[in-house]
Write a protein that holds these residues in place. Sequence first.
Motif, PDB file in Angstrom:
ATOM      1  N   HIS A 132       0.819  -1.212   0.000  1.00 13.87           N
ATOM      2  CA  HIS A 132       0.000   0.000   0.000  1.00 13.87           C
ATOM      3  C   HIS A 132       0.853   1.262   0.000  1.00 13.87           C
ATOM      4  N   GLY A 133       1.940   1.253  -0.763  1.00 13.17           N
ATOM      5  CA  GLY A 133       2.730   2.460  -0.961  1.00 13.17           C
ATOM      6  C   GLY A 133       3.822   2.704   0.050  1.00 13.17           C
ATOM      7  N   ASP A 134       3.939   1.879   1.106  1.00  5.82           N
ATOM      8  CA  ASP A 134       4.985   2.075   2.112  1.00  5.82           C
ATOM      9  C   ASP A 134       6.018   0.962   1.966  1.00  5.82           C
ATOM     10  N   PRO A 135       7.192   1.246   1.373  1.00  6.42           N
ATOM     11  CA  PRO A 135       8.174   0.181   1.157  1.00  6.42           C
ATOM     12  C   PRO A 135       8.822  -0.309   2.440  1.00  6.42           C
ATOM     13  N   PHE A 136       8.651   0.405   3.556  1.00  4.93           N
ATOM     14  CA  PHE A 136       9.325   0.040   4.798  1.00  4.93           C
ATOM     15  C   PHE A 136       8.403  -0.620   5.813  1.00  4.93           C
ATOM     16  N   VAL A 137       7.173  -0.895   5.438  1.00  2.50           N
ATOM     17  CA  VAL A 137       6.196  -1.351   6.422  1.00  2.50           C
ATOM     18  C   VAL A 137       6.585  -2.683   7.051  1.00  2.50           C
ATOM     19  N   LEU A 138       7.310  -3.534   6.323  1.00  2.00           N
ATOM     20  CA  LEU A 138       7.706  -4.836   6.854  1.00  2.00           C
ATOM     21  C   LEU A 138       9.123  -4.838   7.427  1.00  2.00           C
ATOM     22  N   TRP A 139       9.788  -3.695   7.455  1.00  2.00           N
ATOM     23  CA  TRP A 139      11.169  -3.633   7.949  1.00  2.00           C
ATOM     24  C   TRP A 139      11.179  -3.572   9.470  1.00  2.00           C
ATOM     25  N   GLU A 140      12.158  -4.254  10.060  1.00  2.00           N
ATOM     26  CA  GLU A 140      12.425  -4.150  11.488  1.00  2.00           C
ATOM     27  C   GLU A 140      13.920  -4.011  11.690  1.00  2.00           C
ATOM     28  N   PRO A 141      14.369  -2.931  12.331  1.00  2.00           N
ATOM     29  CA  PRO A 141      13.596  -1.778  12.782  1.00  2.00           C
ATOM     30  C   PRO A 141      13.206  -0.873  11.614  1.00  2.00           C
ATOM     31  N   ARG A 142      12.217  -0.049  11.798  1.00  2.00           N
ATOM     32  CA  ARG A 142      11.761   0.838  10.745  1.00  2.00           C
ATOM     33  C   ARG A 142      12.749   1.995  10.563  1.00  2.00           C
ATOM     34  N   PRO A 143      12.994   2.414   9.325  1.00  2.00           N
ATOM     35  CA  PRO A 143      13.794   3.631   9.107  1.00  2.00           C
ATOM     36  C   PRO A 143      13.125   4.843   9.753  1.00  2.00           C
ATOM     37  N   ARG A 144      13.912   5.868   9.986  1.00  2.00           N
ATOM     38  CA  ARG A 144      13.421   7.080  10.638  1.00  2.00           C
ATOM     39  C   ARG A 144      12.942   8.075   9.581  1.00  2.00           C
ATOM     40  N   ARG A 145      11.737   8.536   9.706  1.00  2.00           N
ATOM     41  CA  ARG A 145      11.166   9.503   8.757  1.00  2.00           C
ATOM     42  C   ARG A 145      11.312  10.901   9.358  1.00  2.00           C
ATOM     43  N   LEU A 146      12.043  11.769   8.645  1.00  2.34           N
ATOM     44  CA  LEU A 146      12.272  13.114   9.163  1.00  2.34           C
ATOM     45  C   LEU A 146      11.124  14.050   8.854  1.00  2.34           C
ATOM     46  N   GLY A 147      10.515  13.924   7.678  1.00  4.36           N
ATOM     47  CA  GLY A 147       9.419  14.812   7.338  1.00  4.36           C
ATOM     48  C   GLY A 147       9.090  14.775   5.860  1.00  4.36           C
ATOM     49  N   ILE A 148       7.966  15.374   5.522  1.00  6.52           N
ATOM     50  CA  ILE A 148       7.513  15.484   4.144  1.00  6.52           C
ATOM     51  C   ILE A 148       7.464  16.963   3.780  1.00  6.52           C
ATOM     52  N   GLY A 149       7.964  17.297   2.588  1.00  4.94           N
ATOM     53  CA  GLY A 149       7.959  18.694   2.176  1.00  4.94           C
ATOM     54  C   GLY A 149       8.160  18.840   0.685  1.00  4.94           C
ATOM     55  N   ARG A 150       8.223  20.085   0.264  1.00  5.24           N
ATOM     56  CA  ARG A 150       8.395  20.389  -1.152  1.00  5.24           C
ATOM     57  C   ARG A 150       9.763  21.027  -1.374  1.00  5.24           C
ATOM     58  N   ILE A 151      10.465  20.555  -2.407  1.00  8.56           N
ATOM     59  CA  ILE A 151      11.763  21.137  -2.744  1.00  8.56           C
ATOM     60  C   ILE A 151      11.550  22.570  -3.211  1.00  8.56           C
ATOM     61  N   THR A 152      12.239  23.501  -2.564  1.00 13.76           N
ATOM     62  CA  THR A 152      12.104  24.917  -2.925  1.00 13.76           C
ATOM     63  C   THR A 152      13.347  25.476  -3.610  1.00 13.76           C
ATOM     64  N   ILE A 179      11.768  12.698   3.451  1.00 13.62           N
ATOM     65  CA  ILE A 179      13.161  12.479   3.828  1.00 13.62           C
ATOM     66  C   ILE A 179      13.208  11.329   4.824  1.00 13.62           C
ATOM     67  N   VAL A 180      13.964  10.281   4.464  1.00 14.44           N
ATOM     68  CA  VAL A 180      14.015   9.056   5.261  1.00 14.44           C
ATOM     69  C   VAL A 180      15.469   8.735   5.593  1.00 14.44           C
ATOM     70  N   VAL A 181      15.709   8.295   6.812  1.00 16.40           N
ATOM     71  CA  VAL A 181      17.056   7.932   7.257  1.00 16.40           C
ATOM     72  C   VAL A 181      17.093   6.441   7.568  1.00 16.40           C
ATOM     73  N   ILE A 182      17.961   5.720   6.860  1.00 22.23           N
ATOM     74  CA  ILE A 182      18.150   4.288   7.115  1.00 22.23           C
ATOM     75  C   ILE A 182      19.411   4.139   7.965  1.00 22.23           C
ATOM     76  N   PRO A 183      19.285   3.696   9.212  1.00 21.50           N
ATOM     77  CA  PRO A 183      20.464   3.613  10.086  1.00 21.50           C
ATOM     78  C   PRO A 183      21.516   2.659   9.526  1.00 21.50           C
ATOM     79  N   ALA A 184      22.760   3.075   9.579  1.00 17.74           N
ATOM     80  CA  ALA A 184      23.866   2.211   9.172  1.00 17.74           C
ATOM     81  C   ALA A 184      24.070   1.120  10.211  1.00 17.74           C
ATOM     82  N   ALA A 185      24.705   0.036   9.783  1.00 14.46           N
ATOM     83  CA  ALA A 185      25.049  -1.033  10.720  1.00 14.46           C
ATOM     84  C   ALA A 185      25.941  -0.461  11.821  1.00 14.46           C
TER      85      ALA A 185
END
Length: 378
Positions: A222-242, A328-334
């Motif tokens: 349903h449009g969320d590629p991270f829904v099955l990930w554990e742990p979930r990536p950190r979502r910083l926010g949604i915005g428009r490129i200015t 903007i999404v942050v995937i934690p490094a190992a």
Amino acid sequence: MTPGEETVLDAAGLEDLAKGALLLAAGSEHSSYRASLDWARAAVAEHGPVPLISPGDLGSGRMCITVSLLGSSAALAEQLPTGEEPRRAVRALERRLGRAADAVVPLNTAAENALLAVVTAATCGLPLVDGDGCGRVLPLLEQTTFTIAGIDVAPVALATPAGDVVVVEAAGSRVEELVRPLVLAAGGWAVVACYAVEGERLAAAVVPGTMSRALAAGRPTHGDPFVLWEPRPRRLGIGRITAVEHPATPGRDTAGGTALPSRPTSVVVSETEGLHRRFRLEAHNEVLLVLADGAPAAAAPDQILMLSAADQRVLDVERAMPGIEVEIVVIPAAPAWHTPQGRRLAAAGGLLLLSPEPAPDAPDAHHPDAERPEETRW
């Protein structure tokens, strides 16, 4: 994937993997990705499904060989593979070591490399390890968690589409400068087999679960590629490129050559939800630092992605344009990449770490996720 669990990567699973592997592949050439996917489809159709095994099931008596594409992805699309390159690279390394491989490991699970690992396992009749040596994408062969754990990259076997097979033995720090000219002379790309190691030692050094993670990201959710990930990536926010800004003078990478994008880039995003912050993404080849209203919010070696809000696909830095809405999404490094040794190794190939290096007695003190250590365990 847990020890003892059996998973088989069949034709349907391959399609999920191909979609999910694009998440870590900002800047991937579409033509080379399509060529790699066709290659993997043909390999699975001819040789059958590939067993996917947990690193915990390897044991001390099984030898694992890591595989990767080396060189230009654009060259792969121009000079198509014969199909024999992975098998020839693995067999050359086996001859040098005097023993057969028992499993295949991807160097990383981004786009073409995830698909190449499937091709190699299928054509060699070997299981594929559910894990890799990076957990993200880094440009140099020695930039792996295997190196951090003291595993040698050499000997390295290269197989080219022109039919060449070359085995290189050198200190790890010299492998890159020796193999890159060989790849250029051979047409721009090659398959490399390296990091031959016993399974028990590999299990302690690998970033586990990355193939399963890519499979999960590629399944319909349903449009969320991270829904099955554990742990979930950190979502910083949604915005428009200015704004998309470049310095007046092109920048250069640490090797002295011009990279793509060939100059540092700043992408300004105005948050449209929540706190309505102003994000500034500093990038050079990839996003290295995110500032939120001037304060650091995320930094390499964590992987920072811009996802199109319209379809959740990765938006490459060079394709960023004012008006595009992004998340903007942050995937934690190992965790290994947040040690002093890991940070130095990551920085050696041009991943400029803009966050302060932690003190030896507090390795995670300056990491943006220091208060949430559970988010950094893959």
